[in-house]
Design an enzyme around this catalytic site. Structure first.
Site, PDB file in Angstrom:
ATOM      1  N   SER A 126       0.889  -1.158   0.142  1.00 55.34           N
ATOM      2  CA  SER A 126      -0.036  -0.068   0.000  1.00 55.34           C
ATOM      3  C   SER A 126       0.805   1.247   0.000  1.00 55.34           C
ATOM      4  O   SER A 126       0.653   2.155  -0.603  1.00 55.34           O
ATOM      5  CB  SER A 126      -1.025  -0.156   1.147  1.00 55.34           C
ATOM      6  OG  SER A 126      -1.875  -0.856   1.293  1.00 55.34           O
ATOM      7  N   GLY A 160      -5.655  -3.979  -7.958  1.00 58.63           N
ATOM      8  CA  GLY A 160      -7.125  -3.155  -7.607  1.00 58.63           C
ATOM      9  C   GLY A 160      -6.527  -1.734  -7.089  1.00 58.63           C
ATOM     10  O   GLY A 160      -7.105  -0.929  -7.310  1.00 58.63           O
ATOM     11  N   ASP A 204      -6.827  -8.089   4.487  1.00 54.29           N
ATOM     12  CA  ASP A 204      -6.246  -8.840   3.612  1.00 54.29           C
ATOM     13  C   ASP A 204      -5.796  -9.980   4.387  1.00 54.29           C
ATOM     14  O   ASP A 204      -5.129 -11.110   3.679  1.00 54.29           O
ATOM     15  CB  ASP A 204      -4.973  -8.221   2.934  1.00 54.29           C
ATOM     16  CG  ASP A 204      -5.515  -7.231   1.959  1.00 54.29           C
ATOM     17  OD1 ASP A 204      -6.511  -7.107   1.420  1.00 54.29           O
ATOM     18  OD2 ASP A 204      -4.631  -6.045   1.772  1.00 54.29           O
ATOM     19  N   ARG A 212     -12.373 -14.556  -2.086  1.00 54.89           N
ATOM     20  CA  ARG A 212     -11.514 -15.288  -1.117  1.00 54.89           C
ATOM     21  C   ARG A 212     -12.300 -16.148   0.001  1.00 54.89           C
ATOM     22  O   ARG A 212     -11.712 -17.143   0.406  1.00 54.89           O
ATOM     23  CB  ARG A 212     -10.660 -14.312  -0.347  1.00 54.89           C
ATOM     24  CG  ARG A 212      -9.659 -13.581  -1.274  1.00 54.89           C
ATOM     25  CD  ARG A 212      -8.514 -12.789  -0.487  1.00 54.89           C
ATOM     26  NE  ARG A 212      -7.425 -12.402  -1.325  1.00 54.89           N
ATOM     27  CZ  ARG A 212      -6.958 -11.282  -1.170  1.00 54.89           C
ATOM     28  NH1 ARG A 212      -7.222 -10.361  -0.243  1.00 54.89           N
ATOM     29  NH2 ARG A 212      -5.869 -11.058  -2.043  1.00 54.89           N
ATOM     30  N   ARG A 228      -2.635 -14.039  -2.225  1.00 54.25           N
ATOM     31  CA  ARG A 228      -2.891 -14.338  -0.765  1.00 54.25           C
ATOM     32  C   ARG A 228      -3.203 -15.984  -0.553  1.00 54.25           C
ATOM     33  O   ARG A 228      -3.028 -16.391   0.424  1.00 54.25           O
ATOM     34  CB  ARG A 228      -3.544 -13.403  -0.130  1.00 54.25           C
ATOM     35  CG  ARG A 228      -2.948 -12.027  -0.122  1.00 54.25           C
ATOM     36  CD  ARG A 228      -3.364 -10.990   0.812  1.00 54.25           C
ATOM     37  NE  ARG A 228      -3.520  -9.723   0.179  1.00 54.25           N
ATOM     38  CZ  ARG A 228      -2.291  -8.889   0.527  1.00 54.25           C
ATOM     39  NH1 ARG A 228      -1.122  -9.697   1.074  1.00 54.25           N
ATOM     40  NH2 ARG A 228      -2.197  -7.773   0.070  1.00 54.25           N
TER      41      ARG A 228
HETATM   42  C1  S3P Z   1      -5.728  -1.371  -0.137  1.00 57.64           C
HETATM   43  C2  S3P Z   1      -6.936  -1.185   0.579  1.00 57.64           C
HETATM   44  C3  S3P Z   1      -7.705  -2.662   0.744  1.00 57.64           C
HETATM   45  C4  S3P Z   1      -6.786  -3.806   0.691  1.00 57.64           C
HETATM   46  C5  S3P Z   1      -5.895  -3.688  -0.540  1.00 57.64           C
HETATM   47  C6  S3P Z   1      -4.844  -2.435  -0.243  1.00 57.64           C
HETATM   48  C7  S3P Z   1      -4.877   0.017  -0.114  1.00 57.64           C
HETATM   49  O1  S3P Z   1      -8.686  -2.773  -0.215  1.00 57.64           O
HETATM   50  O2  S3P Z   1      -7.584  -5.031   0.605  1.00 57.64           O
HETATM   51  O3  S3P Z   1      -4.948  -4.952  -0.607  1.00 57.64           O
HETATM   52  O4  S3P Z   1      -3.679   0.011  -0.246  1.00 57.64           O
HETATM   53  O5  S3P Z   1      -5.786   1.058  -0.138  1.00 57.64           O
HETATM   54  P1  S3P Z   1     -10.351  -2.052   0.128  1.00 57.64           P
HETATM   55  O6  S3P Z   1     -10.044  -0.429   0.097  1.00 57.64           O
HETATM   56  O7  S3P Z   1     -10.873  -2.379  -1.154  1.00 57.64           O
HETATM   57  O8  S3P Z   1     -10.592  -2.474   1.240  1.00 57.64           O
END
Ligand code: S3P
Length: 452
Positions: free
Chosen positions: A30, A102, A328, A359, A403
């Site tokens: 992140s 994502g 996660d 998941r 994961r």
């Molecule tokens: C993340 C937020 C989370 C997490 C992803 C990383 C981020 O997703 O699952 O692996 O870096 O902001 P969501 O915001 O969809 O919960």
């Protein structure tokens, strides 16, 4: 690419003895995405130490390069980003492929919403099935236009308006990605953009924007949420960033040590941001020996060294309200629960269905195939552990999900029969070197041919 193609990398994990040693988990995914993106919007140099060189982050760096920023790696592993200033990115000459990420796609959509040109984003089969309307809806309110597939899925074209509107937006789900997309768009809008989150989610965007000179205000709400406001159109200045080890990646090493008797593993420099700490709280509640040493701060983020020892775990109830701080970590928590004594109930899991894979379904099916007794619902999972390692002896479809891949390789280290995964390649998105690091601690993970 379909995982059934011959280029897949099937792996198998065999039962091992005590895990021992020191293992540095890779840089936080992140924070790495944000360092590259915000560096690309700053003026001057951003030198990044400890950047995660996983595929997801490399895609983000490539995207920023396509958009006119410079991002390169020195021989010693330091990354240097030279940004174009807020609103200063240039039209890309090609489609931007965000791979499996994502976070990369959603945060970049926020930035692109602030630029008056058209960009087209795509990704791999996993990313192309993930919902994007959750970000295109608020960004649309700010004035950006999107043309994409049904449900706003990728490939998707975004065109930013000449003048982006600041908004105030109540997040319908606790999601750091949606919050961050709006804040990054808000950087480009005149005036103040506010995001209200129903529960505190990871705040790396807020911390890093402040580190680069933006004005970000955060207030707690009476019911555990947060109100985050950013002042638009600041001048961001390139800053040095040191990326902590990723607590979400360290989680695989930690659980492997916890479920293997006599283990003792030290994990240095792990990020301890409270918005990411849910798993470690739950593991401690389960009876896991997880100690934190050398608590310190680096670049605005708390970090410490984790020392994890093999422990007898017991089942616990994990309530829905902790989910945003460990979103996660449910796959690897489910592995710990499968090795614990008693029932672990996990609630509030709806978001697990729209991650790199579904998941909830992947864990329920994979654990059941390994002989674990469990029940699953729309947004919950109950795992009944016997206190003994499960049987194993299954091959798990990882469905492009890093994961899921790592969770089952950890499980296979304690099961009676080996556990195989159909494809280990997705692991490189977040944890390059995972297999070697695990084997260095005493695990036995190798190519699956001829083993199962
Ligand atoms: C993340 C937020 C989370 C997490 C992803 C990383 C981020 O997703 O699952 O692996 O870096 O902001 P969501 O915001 O969809 O919960």
């Amino acid at each position: 690419m379909s995982p059934s193609q011959a280029t897949c990398r099937p792996l198998a994990a065999h039962r091992h003895g005590a895990l021992r040693g020191v293992a540095r988990a890779p840089g936080d995914k992140s924070i790495s995405h944000r360092a590259v993106m915000i560096g690309g919007l700053a003026v001057g140099e951003t030198a990044i130490e400890g950047l995660l060189e996983g595929e997801d982050v490399l895609r983000t760096a490539a995207a920023l390069r396509l958009l006119g920023a410079e991002a390169s790696r020195d021989d010693d592993g330091t990354w240097r980003v030279f940004g174009r200033g807020v609103g200063g990115l240039a039209e890309a000459a090609d489609v931007i492929d965000m791979g499996n990420s994502g976070t990369g796609a959603r945060l970049l959509l926020g930035i692109l919403a602030g630029h008056p040109f058209t960009a087209v984003l795509t990704g791999d089969a996993s990313l192309r099935r993930r919902p994007m309307a959750r970000v295109t809806e608020p960004l649309g309110r700010m004035g950006a236009a999107f043309t994409g597939r049904a449900g706003g899925r990728l490939p998707l074209a975004v065109t930013g308006p000449v003048d982006l509107l600041p908004i105030s937006y109540n997040l319908p789900i606790a999601s750091a990605q949606i919050k961050s997309a709006i804040l990054l768009a808000g950087l480009h809008a005149p005036g103040r953009t506010t995001v209200v989150e129903p529960a505190a989610t990871r705040d790396h965007t807020e911390l890093m924007l402040a580190h680069f000179g933006a004005r970000v205000e955060v207030d707690e709400t009476a019911d555990g949420g947060r109100v985050v406001t950013i002042d638009g159109q600041p001048e961001l200045t390139g800053r040095p960033v040191r990326v902590p080890a990723d607590p979400s990646s360290a989680a695989f090493l930690a659980v492997a040590a916890l479920i293997t008797p006599e283990s003792e593993v030290r994990l240095p420099g792990v990020g301890l941001n409270p918005t990411r700490g849910g798993l470690y709280k739950v593991l401690t509640e389960m009876g896991g020996a997880v100690a934190v040493e050398n608590h310190r701060h680096e670049a605005g983020e708390p970090i410490g060294d984790l020392v994890v020892r093999g422990s007898e775990l017991k089942g616990v109830a994990v309530p829905a309200d902790i989910a945003p701080t460990m979103i996660d970590e449910y796959p690897i928590l489910a592995v710990a629960a499968a090795c614990a004594t008693g029932t672990t109930s996990l609630r509030g899991l709806a978001e697990l269905r729209v991650k790199e894979s579904d998941r909830l379904d992947a864990m329920a099916r994979g654990l059941a195939a390994c002989g674990v007794t469990l029940e699953a619902g729309d947004d919950w999972l109950e795992i009944h552990g016997t206190g003994h390692p499960p049987a194993g002896g299954a091959t798990i479809a990882t469905d492009l999900d890093h994961r899921i891949a790592m969770s089952f390789l950890v499980l296979g280290g304690v099961t009676s029969a080996p556990v195989a995964i159909d494809d280990g390649r997705p692991i490189d998105t977040s944890f390059p070197g995972f297999v070697d690091l695990m084997n260095g601690l005493g695990a036995r993970i190798g190519a699956a041919e001829g083993i199962i």
